[in-house]
Design a protein around this motif. Structure first.
Motif, PDB file in Angstrom:
ATOM      1  N   ASP A   7      17.258   0.678  -4.693  1.00  0.00           N
ATOM      2  CA  ASP A   7      16.771  -0.266  -3.685  1.00  0.00           C
ATOM      3  C   ASP A   7      17.805  -1.377  -3.523  1.00  0.00           C
ATOM      4  O   ASP A   7      18.507  -1.736  -4.467  1.00  0.00           O
TER       5      ASP A   7
ATOM      6  N   TRP B 196      15.671   6.732  -6.768  1.00  0.00           N
ATOM      7  CA  TRP B 196      16.409   5.484  -6.561  1.00  0.00           C
ATOM      8  C   TRP B 196      17.414   5.257  -7.681  1.00  0.00           C
ATOM      9  O   TRP B 196      18.289   4.399  -7.565  1.00  0.00           O
TER      10      TRP B 196
ATOM     11  N   ALA C  30       4.094   1.193  -7.220  1.00  0.00           N
ATOM     12  CA  ALA C  30       3.193   0.040  -7.166  1.00  0.00           C
ATOM     13  C   ALA C  30       1.888   0.305  -7.916  1.00  0.00           C
ATOM     14  O   ALA C  30       0.965  -0.521  -7.867  1.00  0.00           O
TER      15      ALA C  30
ATOM     16  N   CYS D  70      13.052  10.499  -3.078  1.00  0.00           N
ATOM     17  CA  CYS D  70      13.377   9.076  -3.288  1.00  0.00           C
ATOM     18  C   CYS D  70      13.716   8.808  -4.744  1.00  0.00           C
ATOM     19  O   CYS D  70      13.012   8.088  -5.442  1.00  0.00           O
TER      20      CYS D  70
ATOM     21  N   TRP E 295       8.587  -0.487   4.339  1.00  0.00           N
ATOM     22  CA  TRP E 295       8.748  -1.120   3.020  1.00  0.00           C
ATOM     23  C   TRP E 295       9.460  -2.465   3.077  1.00  0.00           C
ATOM     24  O   TRP E 295       8.952  -3.487   2.606  1.00  0.00           O
TER      25      TRP E 295
ATOM     26  N   ARG F 167      17.907  10.100  -1.610  1.00  0.00           N
ATOM     27  CA  ARG F 167      18.500   8.775  -1.771  1.00  0.00           C
ATOM     28  C   ARG F 167      19.803   8.847  -2.570  1.00  0.00           C
ATOM     29  O   ARG F 167      19.922   9.643  -3.498  1.00  0.00           O
TER      30      ARG F 167
ATOM     31  N   TYR G 213       3.759   8.572   1.907  1.00  0.00           N
ATOM     32  CA  TYR G 213       4.475   8.322   0.646  1.00  0.00           C
ATOM     33  C   TYR G 213       3.655   8.808  -0.544  1.00  0.00           C
ATOM     34  O   TYR G 213       2.431   8.608  -0.596  1.00  0.00           O
TER      35      TYR G 213
ATOM     36  N   ASP H 201       4.838   3.465   3.679  1.00  0.00           N
ATOM     37  CA  ASP H 201       5.377   3.509   2.308  1.00  0.00           C
ATOM     38  C   ASP H 201       4.244   3.297   1.296  1.00  0.00           C
ATOM     39  O   ASP H 201       3.061   3.564   1.588  1.00  0.00           O
TER      40      ASP H 201
ATOM     41  N   LYS I 268       7.710  11.181   1.880  1.00  0.00           N
ATOM     42  CA  LYS I 268       8.670  10.566   0.958  1.00  0.00           C
ATOM     43  C   LYS I 268       8.052  10.615  -0.425  1.00  0.00           C
ATOM     44  O   LYS I 268       6.919  10.171  -0.607  1.00  0.00           O
TER      45      LYS I 268
HETATM   46  C1  GLA Z   1      10.746   2.420  -4.860  1.00  0.00           C
HETATM   47  C2  GLA Z   1      11.476   3.017  -3.668  1.00  0.00           C
HETATM   48  C3  GLA Z   1      11.273   2.134  -2.454  1.00  0.00           C
HETATM   49  C4  GLA Z   1       9.788   1.959  -2.162  1.00  0.00           C
HETATM   50  C5  GLA Z   1       9.065   1.422  -3.407  1.00  0.00           C
HETATM   51  C6  GLA Z   1       7.570   1.429  -3.232  1.00  0.00           C
HETATM   52  O1  GLA Z   1      11.301   1.196  -5.261  1.00  0.00           O
HETATM   53  O2  GLA Z   1      12.837   3.167  -3.937  1.00  0.00           O
HETATM   54  O3  GLA Z   1      11.920   2.705  -1.316  1.00  0.00           O
HETATM   55  O4  GLA Z   1       9.241   3.188  -1.785  1.00  0.00           O
HETATM   56  O5  GLA Z   1       9.368   2.210  -4.550  1.00  0.00           O
HETATM   57  O6  GLA Z   1       6.898   0.935  -4.345  1.00  0.00           O
END
Ligand code: GLA
Length: 310
Positions: free
Chosen positions: A202, A180, A110, A178, A24, A198, A101, A59, A135
């Motif tokens: 990010d 975040w 995305a 994940c 990533w 996590r 992922y 990713d 992930k």
């Molecule tokens: C989030 C995750 C990142 C990555 C992006 C991919 O922001 O926290 O680690 O996987 O998505 O789009």
């Protein structure tokens, strides 16, 4: 929790923190077969495999925009013309493991197909392809479909579905949560559902952000142990304008935290300094200590800190 408690899935995976790489922060959505194959080769040639690194993780953005006619996930045919199974074979032939992922919501971060309502078949698809590490991200969750539930409760429910789906898939796969958003505390339910979770949002390759992630994970040490780890995110070693001393300190902090060590730099073009940091046997041995008790700050005196790890 703590070292004396049975942790996580007890499936024998991640008894020490996983070691590997994730694309990533090196390439973001630019991911394809070539990158993954060349990275697997570089992991061997650089001595990283010899030092213990195993996981080569893809990713976001690997998928086609739509599921196939039978509802199964499919790789983007331009990025992965030979499909993921052939790629897993390539990685396995080099003594390494392949990671992939997905996302618990309707779409990935995305905008690719999410797994909501498809958890069982997606876990089975990954198992059939020979994937070793999954992930699962936290974007595009339709909270309105879960009336009366807090985000914390929705998270526990959705990652619980994925955990069961992986356990029923017929293949052992490391499960990486994940979430975040640190206001959703995945460390509170990560064990026994997953192998890592996590602990921060990010981040970027600056010393301040590295320290912030380390400081937060340091407060959560009681939740980590063999089979389930706090994940302060993919490492920044070799990215941005970090100095060699900052890269070294970053790697040492992650090791003191018993964090998964996923290199985030481009292994094909890394400098010898980055290679030396990432393969430092003494620091890796601290990270991989079998007792699995994360380090703590013993003393803070302004900018001076003393850390200790049993
Ligand atoms: C989030 C995750 C990142 C990555 C992006 C991919 O922001 O926290 O680690 O996987 O998505 O789009």
């Amino acid at each position: 929790a703590g070292a004396a408690t049975a942790h996580a899935l007890d499936d024998g995976l991640a008894r020490t923190p996983p070691l590997g790489w994730n694309n990533w922060y090196a390439t973001f959505c630019d991911v394809d077969e070539q990158l993954i194959k060349q990275t697997a080769d570089a992991m061997v040639a650089s001595g990283m495999r010899e030092a213990g690194y195993r996981y080569v993780n893809i990713d976001d953005c690997w998928m086609a925009r739509e599921r196939d006619s039978r509802g199964r996930l499919q790789a983007d045919p331009d990025k992965f013309p030979n499909g993921i199974k052939a790629l897993a074979d390539y990685v396995h032939a080099r003594g390494l493991k392949l990671g992939i992922y997905e996302d618990v919501g309707t779409k990935t971060c995305a905008g690719y197909p999410g797994s909501l309502g498809h958890e069982r078949e997606d876990a089975r698809t990954f198992a059939e392809w020979g994937v070793d590490f999954v992930k699962v991200d936290w974007c595009n969750v339709p909270f309105d479909q879960f009336p009366g539930m807090s985000q914390q409760e929705v998270a526990k429910e959705l990652y619980g579905r994925w955990s069961r789906a992986i356990q029923r898939s017929g293949r052992k796969m490391v499960f990486s949560i994940c979430i975040w958003d640190p206001s959703v505390r995945s460390w509170e339910f990560g064990e026994p559902l997953a192998h890592m979770w996590r602990t921060s949002n990010d981040y970027g390759p600056t010393w301040g952000q590295i320290v912030a992630n380390a400081d937060h994970a340091e407060t959560l040490g009681e939740f980590a142990g063999p089979g389930g780890w706090n994940d302060p995110d993919i490492m920044m070693v070799g990215l941005g304008d970090l100095s060699t001393e900052e890269d070294r300190s970053h790697f040492s902090l992650w090791s003191m935290l018993a964090a998964p060590l996923l290199a985030g730099n481009d292994l094909r073009t890394m400098t010898w300094q980055d290679r030396e940091i990432l393969t430092n046997r003494e620091v890796l041995a601290v990270d991989q200590d079998r007792l699995g008790v994360p380090g703590r700050k013993l003393r803070v005196d302004g900018d001076l800190e003393v850390w200790s790890r049993p």
